[in-house]
Design an enzyme around this catalytic site. Structure first.
Site, short mmCIF file in Angstrom:
data_model
loop_
_atom_site.label_atom_id
_atom_site.label_comp_id
_atom_site.label_asym_id
_atom_site.label_seq_id
_atom_site.Cartn_x
_atom_site.Cartn_y
_atom_site.Cartn_z
N HIS A 146 57.47 -43.28 46.52
CA HIS A 146 58.75 -42.89 45.94
C HIS A 146 59.09 -43.88 44.84
O HIS A 146 59.42 -45.05 45.10
CB HIS A 146 59.85 -42.88 47.01
CG HIS A 146 61.09 -42.16 46.60
ND1 HIS A 146 61.70 -41.26 47.43
CD2 HIS A 146 61.83 -42.19 45.49
CE1 HIS A 146 62.78 -40.77 46.84
NE2 HIS A 146 62.87 -41.34 45.63
N LEU A 147 58.99 -43.43 43.62
CA LEU A 147 59.27 -44.24 42.44
C LEU A 147 60.63 -44.92 42.55
O LEU A 147 61.59 -44.32 43.01
CB LEU A 147 59.26 -43.31 41.22
CG LEU A 147 59.62 -43.95 39.91
CD1 LEU A 147 58.35 -44.21 39.12
CD2 LEU A 147 60.54 -43.05 39.13
N HIS A 148 60.69 -46.16 42.13
CA HIS A 148 61.96 -46.90 42.09
C HIS A 148 61.85 -48.02 41.05
O HIS A 148 60.80 -48.62 40.89
CB HIS A 148 62.35 -47.45 43.46
CG HIS A 148 61.27 -48.27 44.12
ND1 HIS A 148 60.17 -47.71 44.73
CD2 HIS A 148 61.13 -49.60 44.23
CE1 HIS A 148 59.39 -48.67 45.21
NE2 HIS A 148 59.96 -49.84 44.91
N GLN A 149 62.93 -48.23 40.35
CA GLN A 149 62.99 -49.28 39.33
C GLN A 149 63.77 -50.47 39.88
O GLN A 149 64.86 -50.31 40.41
CB GLN A 149 63.66 -48.78 38.05
CG GLN A 149 63.85 -49.88 37.02
CD GLN A 149 63.58 -49.40 35.63
OE1 GLN A 149 62.44 -49.29 35.25
NE2 GLN A 149 64.63 -49.09 34.90
#
Length: 189
Positions: A146-149
């Site tokens: 799950h992409l996260h910045q």
């Protein structure tokens, strides 16, 4: 005669009964054991495999450590922060590749990242920021599915002997307090 510390009642010096005395002070952080054991870490790449970034938006803001909710993305505190105020900007959609984001998600991740920097600046006055994504496990992503910045506030001297020698980070407030402070300083839309 006692000094009021209670050590005499427990057998003497600090650390008595916790192993062989060695003259070292101890910084007890039992909450870190959850991270060490991998608790709450997904068991697979799908949302139903325990993805914390899919689970957090379904909780109340204080319980989920959610700082702000947008239309296609939201901001949450990192449960195991590098520094106080360490934010994660996540799309609601369970996607691992940055190139898989649609235009609305891409724009909102960028907008929320800017708003997070503004909120952190208003609440804590950091001197600098680290902003970025670790795309894939080989790049260091702890939760690659799950992409996260990351938005990490930085201060001069925030890397001192504790993390360098002791592999320990000292955080001056509880995550719930940080979440409340940042939510209170979140810029108006």
């Amino acid at each position: 005669m006692t000094d009021g510390s209670g050590y005499e009642e427990r057998g003497g010096a600090p650390g008595a009964g916790t192993g062989e005395p060695d003259g070292w002070d101890r910084l007890w952080t039992p909450h870190r054991m959850a991270y060490i054991k991998g608790e709450n870490k997904p068991v697979g790449p799908r949302p139903e495999d325990g993805c914390p970034f899919c689970r957090a938006p379904g909780l109340g803001d204080p319980e989920g450590l959610v700082v702000h909710r947008g239309k296609s993305a939201y901001v949450v505190l990192n449960l195991y922060p590098y520094n106080s105020g360490h934010l994660l900007v996540c799309p609601y959609r369970h996607v691992s590749e940055y190139t898989a984001l649609n235009e609305q998600e891409t724009a909102e991740v960028a907008t929320l990242t800017q708003a997070g920097i503004r909120a952190l600046t208003a609440a804590y006055r950091p001197q600098a920021f680290n902003v970025g994504m670790n795309l894939g496990a080989a790049a260091g992503a702890g939760i690659a599915a799950h992409l996260h910045q990351h938005v990490v506030p930085r201060w001069g001297g925030d890397t001192n002997f504790m993390p360098v020698i002791g592999h320990t980070k000292v955080l001056p407030e509880l995550l719930e307090q940080t979440r409340a402070a940042l939510a209170g300083h979140w810029p108006s839309d």
